[in-house]
Design a protein around this motif. Sequence first.
Motif, mmCIF file in Angstrom:
data_model
loop_
_atom_site.group_PDB
_atom_site.id
_atom_site.type_symbol
_atom_site.label_atom_id
_atom_site.label_comp_id
_atom_site.label_asym_id
_atom_site.label_seq_id
_atom_site.Cartn_x
_atom_site.Cartn_y
_atom_site.Cartn_z
ATOM 1 N N LEU A 1 5.224 50.753 54.363
ATOM 2 C CA LEU A 1 4.816 49.941 55.505
ATOM 3 C C LEU A 1 5.039 48.459 55.212
ATOM 4 O O LEU A 1 4.583 47.940 54.195
ATOM 5 N N ALA A 2 5.754 47.802 56.115
ATOM 6 C CA ALA A 2 6.025 46.374 55.965
ATOM 7 C C ALA A 2 5.427 45.612 57.139
ATOM 8 O O ALA A 2 5.493 46.058 58.282
ATOM 9 N N SER A 3 4.843 44.455 56.833
ATOM 10 C CA SER A 3 4.381 43.564 57.890
ATOM 11 C C SER A 3 4.653 42.123 57.444
ATOM 12 O O SER A 3 5.142 41.883 56.336
ATOM 13 N N LYS A 4 4.342 41.179 58.335
ATOM 14 C CA LYS A 4 4.687 39.783 58.075
ATOM 15 C C LYS A 4 3.558 38.866 58.524
ATOM 16 O O LYS A 4 2.785 39.216 59.410
ATOM 17 N N PHE A 5 3.526 37.676 57.919
ATOM 18 C CA PHE A 5 2.514 36.682 58.264
ATOM 19 C C PHE A 5 3.179 35.332 58.500
ATOM 20 O O PHE A 5 4.216 35.012 57.909
ATOM 21 N N LEU A 6 2.572 34.543 59.356
ATOM 22 C CA LEU A 6 2.965 33.152 59.567
ATOM 23 C C LEU A 6 1.865 32.246 59.046
ATOM 24 O O LEU A 6 0.676 32.545 59.217
ATOM 25 N N GLN B 1 10.552 37.392 51.883
ATOM 26 C CA GLN B 1 10.729 36.246 52.772
ATOM 27 C C GLN B 1 11.636 36.640 53.924
ATOM 28 O O GLN B 1 12.458 37.538 53.790
ATOM 29 N N SER B 2 11.483 35.949 55.047
ATOM 30 C CA SER B 2 12.332 36.196 56.201
ATOM 31 C C SER B 2 13.112 34.940 56.548
ATOM 32 O O SER B 2 12.536 33.861 56.699
ATOM 33 N N GLU B 3 14.432 35.084 56.646
ATOM 34 C CA GLU B 3 15.328 33.980 56.985
ATOM 35 C C GLU B 3 15.247 32.837 55.965
ATOM 36 O O GLU B 3 15.309 31.659 56.332
ATOM 37 N N ALA B 4 15.133 33.174 54.716
ATOM 38 C CA ALA B 4 15.064 32.165 53.652
ATOM 39 C C ALA B 4 16.456 31.757 53.207
ATOM 40 O O ALA B 4 17.430 32.501 53.338
ATOM 41 N N LEU C 1 4.916 46.087 51.687
ATOM 42 C CA LEU C 1 5.849 44.952 51.622
ATOM 43 C C LEU C 1 5.410 43.908 52.642
ATOM 44 O O LEU C 1 5.407 44.175 53.844
ATOM 45 N N TYR C 2 5.035 42.735 52.148
ATOM 46 C CA TYR C 2 4.443 41.695 52.990
ATOM 47 C C TYR C 2 5.350 40.475 52.967
ATOM 48 O O TYR C 2 5.556 39.850 51.927
ATOM 49 N N TYR C 3 5.928 40.154 54.131
ATOM 50 C CA TYR C 3 6.885 39.051 54.215
ATOM 51 C C TYR C 3 6.235 37.773 54.752
ATOM 52 O O TYR C 3 5.384 37.823 55.644
ATOM 53 N N GLN C 4 6.739 36.643 54.272
ATOM 54 C CA GLN C 4 6.490 35.386 54.964
ATOM 55 C C GLN C 4 7.439 35.353 56.146
ATOM 56 O O GLN C 4 8.658 35.351 55.989
ATOM 57 N N HIS C 5 6.890 35.321 57.333
ATOM 58 C CA HIS C 5 7.654 35.459 58.580
ATOM 59 C C HIS C 5 8.182 34.090 59.000
ATOM 60 O O HIS C 5 7.565 33.385 59.788
ATOM 61 N N ARG C 6 9.338 33.734 58.522
ATOM 62 C CA ARG C 6 9.961 32.432 58.645
ATOM 63 C C ARG C 6 9.323 31.457 57.644
ATOM 64 O O ARG C 6 8.159 31.537 57.297
ATOM 65 N N MET C 7 10.136 30.494 57.216
ATOM 66 C CA MET C 7 9.713 29.572 56.182
ATOM 67 C C MET C 7 9.081 28.329 56.796
ATOM 68 O O MET C 7 9.600 27.778 57.775
ATOM 69 N N ASN C 8 7.974 27.913 56.233
ATOM 70 C CA ASN C 8 7.311 26.679 56.654
ATOM 71 C C ASN C 8 7.788 25.564 55.729
ATOM 72 O O ASN C 8 7.458 25.547 54.541
ATOM 73 N N LYS C 9 8.563 24.640 56.272
ATOM 74 C CA LYS C 9 9.163 23.594 55.444
ATOM 75 C C LYS C 9 8.132 22.608 54.892
ATOM 76 O O LYS C 9 8.448 21.826 53.998
#
Length: 326
Positions: free
Chosen positions: A77-82, A150-153, A117-125
């Motif tokens: 199971l994969a999810s993402k956080f902002l 990471q997503s879109e890193a 699997l836990y992704y950072q949902h887009r990178m915070n600059k």
Amino acid sequence: MKTRKLGELEVSAIGYGCMGLSIGYGSVPERSESIQLIRQAYDWGCTFFDTAQLYGAGDNELLVGEALQPIRDNIVLASKFLVPTTEHTSTREGLFAEIQSRVDTSLKRLRTDHIDLYYQHRMNKDIAVEEIAWCMGRLIREGKILAWGQSEATEEEIRRAHAVTPLTAIQSQYSIMERMYEKDVIPTCEELGIGFVAFSPLGNGFLSGKYTADATYTGRDARRVITRFSKENVQANQPLVDVLTNIANQKGATPAQIALAWMLHKKDFIVPIPGSRKPERVQENLGAADVELTDHEFNQLEAELATIEIHGNRTDEDIEKLRSMA
């Protein structure tokens, strides 16, 4: 179903992106239908399911959690956080508290005690990737997540984060229509032993060959703003569909299956996660794992693709325009 490795996680060679069951493409199925579809995907061999806290303001996690609860121990199971930039995220402990709050909320929605699997949902600059990586390492030690991504890193962001807490996967847009990550990110993943998970592997469905220039989209359908679905771009990209259709006919497959088989042939650490809301399409997508291109067929396809110009794309900025559209 064949399997692949994302780091230490073993997953089905093709996963299922669940976002479209809640948002993205206009009207959504009845909840009971979506739950049944997710469980059917498992019956057809899928063991890798993807969601995010952002999808449907948490509703997608609720849906996925309910659907997968009976088979939770058998799937990844994969999810993402902002993480927004706030006064609290300026310190390491404050940042961790913000992320911990998000993972705890997701765990409740997903009806589980850990996220694989836990992704950072887009990178915070505004937040150093090293700080995010430190927080992920702490969550791994606490057992709330097993791995992170990471997503879109960018290549640089991947390397900096991986040096603090090793990454298991990068999830980014990748398809025959969008190949920008072949230059640096995918080679970096190969070098560092990181898996690559491809969202929109069918170009938001375009590569299925089922869309015409006369198709119209309404409401909260992302295809209203994804430029590859404009009438002129659908027409301009027809040569690409023709190439896939020709090979599909030779292989006894579908254009979508050829597009996925192309990706699976690329690298053994790439796992596409197409999403669909129709049982026959989900079964078709998962069936692509059994469609194997020979080296000759793959090279021939690559040669033909090299002569085709792709028109239009899919960007986060365009997707954001949906918020202001009636």
